[in-house]
Design a protein around this motif. Structure first.
Motif, PDB file in Angstrom:
ATOM      1  N   LEU A  80       0.815  -1.217   0.000  1.00  0.00           N
ATOM      2  CA  LEU A  80       0.000   0.000   0.000  1.00  0.00           C
ATOM      3  C   LEU A  80       0.848   1.266   0.000  1.00  0.00           C
ATOM      4  CD1 LEU A  80      -2.802  -1.067   2.538  1.00  0.00           C
ATOM      5  CD2 LEU A  80      -2.777  -1.253   0.028  1.00  0.00           C
ATOM      6  N   GLU A 114      -7.288  -1.985   5.734  1.00  0.00           N
ATOM      7  CA  GLU A 114      -8.279  -2.539   4.817  1.00  0.00           C
ATOM      8  C   GLU A 114      -7.593  -2.905   3.508  1.00  0.00           C
ATOM      9  OE1 GLU A 114     -12.489  -1.238   2.638  1.00  0.00           O
ATOM     10  OE2 GLU A 114     -11.608   0.017   4.219  1.00  0.00           O
ATOM     11  N   GLU A 116      -6.812  -3.279  -0.259  1.00  0.00           N
ATOM     12  CA  GLU A 116      -7.144  -2.445  -1.414  1.00  0.00           C
ATOM     13  C   GLU A 116      -6.642  -3.145  -2.669  1.00  0.00           C
ATOM     14  OE1 GLU A 116      -6.701   1.816  -1.098  1.00  0.00           O
ATOM     15  OE2 GLU A 116      -6.046   1.593   0.989  1.00  0.00           O
ATOM     16  N   ARG A 119      -5.390  -1.102  -5.705  1.00  0.00           N
ATOM     17  CA  ARG A 119      -4.264  -0.178  -5.512  1.00  0.00           C
ATOM     18  C   ARG A 119      -2.984  -0.864  -5.056  1.00  0.00           C
ATOM     19  NH1 ARG A 119      -2.039   3.436  -1.806  1.00  0.00           N
ATOM     20  NH2 ARG A 119      -3.281   2.723  -0.027  1.00  0.00           N
ATOM     21  N   ALA A 120      -3.099  -2.062  -4.490  1.00  0.00           N
ATOM     22  CA  ALA A 120      -1.918  -2.743  -3.970  1.00  0.00           C
ATOM     23  C   ALA A 120      -0.922  -3.025  -5.094  1.00  0.00           C
ATOM     24  CB  ALA A 120      -2.329  -4.052  -3.298  1.00  0.00           C
ATOM     25  N   THR A 149      -0.879  -8.499  -3.863  1.00  0.00           N
ATOM     26  CA  THR A 149      -0.997  -7.681  -5.068  1.00  0.00           C
ATOM     27  C   THR A 149      -1.541  -8.456  -6.264  1.00  0.00           C
ATOM     28  OG1 THR A 149       1.304  -8.212  -5.577  1.00  0.00           O
ATOM     29  CG2 THR A 149       0.896  -6.195  -4.355  1.00  0.00           C
ATOM     30  N   GLY A 175      -0.719  -0.166  -8.699  1.00  0.00           N
ATOM     31  CA  GLY A 175      -1.875  -1.040  -8.521  1.00  0.00           C
ATOM     32  C   GLY A 175      -2.396  -1.600  -9.821  1.00  0.00           C
ATOM     33  N   GLN A 229     -14.463  -6.292  -9.099  1.00  0.00           N
ATOM     34  CA  GLN A 229     -13.037  -5.963  -9.112  1.00  0.00           C
ATOM     35  C   GLN A 229     -12.217  -7.067  -9.768  1.00  0.00           C
ATOM     36  OE1 GLN A 229     -12.733  -5.237  -4.879  1.00  0.00           O
ATOM     37  NE2 GLN A 229     -12.544  -3.025  -5.196  1.00  0.00           N
TER      38      GLN A 229
END
Length: 398
Positions: A80, A114, A116, A119-120, A149, A175, A229
């Motif tokens: 992150l 949290e 993500e 975005r990771a 990721t 990300g 996603q």
């Protein structure tokens, strides 16, 4: 001429008991038990201790323990983008650098936040690569399991000097989600040392990059991605692959491309890395075959011995690399295989649990129980072993 007894040659080559003991700690417990049994029997012993791993999390420490080397560290960022210190290793001869990607992009590093999934990114792994290159290695062994990721190594590539650009010429944020806006990639800024070394990647999954068995579909939900996603990430990885590679079709469906959020796409497609089964790769790095070939008894172990253990993991690899005539004994916290399954693979297995215990109780007793069971196993082996007669010849047995 007085009778002489050859030393019992034992190899202790266990995996870690995850959450309870490292591979080195497990090996130490086994060694203590073997030595106690041999002392009681008056039998000399030569024991070789080789902490082992399957190329995933824990491989760096296993190799360092086997080499007697200390980890180095470098400041970098997690998945992150938050500051973190990550470890790497260098072989005793300075030739090989070992990187465990999860030291920077691993799930455990972000379990306080949290997830993500869009975005990771893998940018933090680049600092580890640069640190290893700065030590003058000629080869990098990269262990990629446990990632948080799904960016197919885009962040790693950017961290090493590439520019990932949108249609306006602006650099993309990190990300996998941002790759949906990718228009072109500029590789002119890549560190040229990347192409002067050889790369091997420990990879224990055969998933392709895309589709229902791909990086996003199979592993994305574990990293926090919902159904929508997952679809977005799959499309974004497709776009990245087709922008990055001249012949994407030859790589996209290659087994293993879906590992670690698709990181092998960059490692293999751009850097020419060879993808290899993790446990066999670690065995090769440690030159384990001749050690196992010389053993009278091999003792290995892992936290839970089940069907997965028989499919390319540590136990399976140790058995396949050990001569069929040499007993391989598995010590495990739990044995979930029956006698027929064990016999089919040429294994003997024992649980170290002495009776009903909670997991927390077992964790505090792991070393003592390993020592206890290893001592019993060795005592039984010695009681059934024939005493070698004295010999006047130097001829080796067939």
């Amino acid at each position: 001429m007085a009778d002489t007894v050859d030393p019992l040659r034992v190899v202790a080559v266990p995996d870690s008991f995850k959450g309870s003991a490292t591979a080195a700690e497990v090996a130490a417990g086994i060694e203590a038990g073997v030595r106690a049994a041999c002392d009681n029997a008056g039998r000399p012993v030569e024991i070789t201790v080789v902490p082992f791993a399957d190329g995933g999390e824990g491989t760096l420490q296993a190799l360092l323990s086997a080499w007697g080397e200390e980890a180095r560290s470098v400041p970098t960022v997690d998945a992150l983008g938050r500051p973190v210190s990550a470890r790497f290793g260098i072989s005793p001869d300075g030739r090989l650098g070992v990187i465990e990607a999860a030291e920077s992009n691993g799930l455990p590093l972000i379990d306080d936040a949290e997830f993500e999934p869009m975005r990771a990114g893998t940018r933090g792994v680049a600092a580890l690569v640069e640190a290893v290159l700065d030590r003058g290695v000629s080869e990098i062994l990269l262990c990629i399991g446990g990632s948080a990721t799904t960016d197919a190594g885009a962040g790693l590539l950017a961290g090493l000097g590439a520019r990932l650009l949108d249609a306006d010429g602006e650099e993309l944020p990190d990300g996998g989600g941002a790759l949906a806006q990718l228009d072109r990639i500029d590789l002119t800024g890549l560190d040229q040392r990347l192409h002067r070394i050889s790369w091997r990647v420990a990879c224990d999954v055969t998933n392709p990059l895309l589709g229902p068995r791909g990086a996003a579909a199979v592993f994305g939900p574990q990293k926090g991605a919902d159904e929508d996603q997952v679809r977005q990430l799959d499309d974004a990885l497709d776009r990245f692959a087709r922008t990055l590679l001249d012949d994407p079709e030859s790589v996209i469906d290659k087994p293993g491309m879906g590992a670690a959020g698709g990181m092998p796409l960059v490692l293999h497609g751009v850097l020419g890395a060879e993808l290899l089964p993790g446990a066999e790769l670690v065995a090769d790095v440690l030159d384990l075959r001749p050690t196992l070939a010389a053993a009278d008894l091999v003792v290995t172990g892992e936290g839970r011995l089940d069907e997965q253990s028989l499919n390319g993991k540590v136990i399976d690899t140790i058995r396949r690399l050990t001569p069929a005539t040499t007993p391989v004994v598995v010590l495990a916290g739990e044995v979930a295989l029956d006698a027929a399954q064990l016999a089919d693979r040429g294994l003997i297995a024992f649980s170290i649990a002495p009776g009903p215990r909670t997991l927390s109780e077992l964790r505090t007793e792991t070393h003592d129980q390993l020592r206890r069971v290893a001592q019993s196993v060795t005592a039984v082996f010695l009681s059934g072993a024939r005493r070698s007669p004295p010999t006047e010849t130097t001829e080796s047995p067939a």
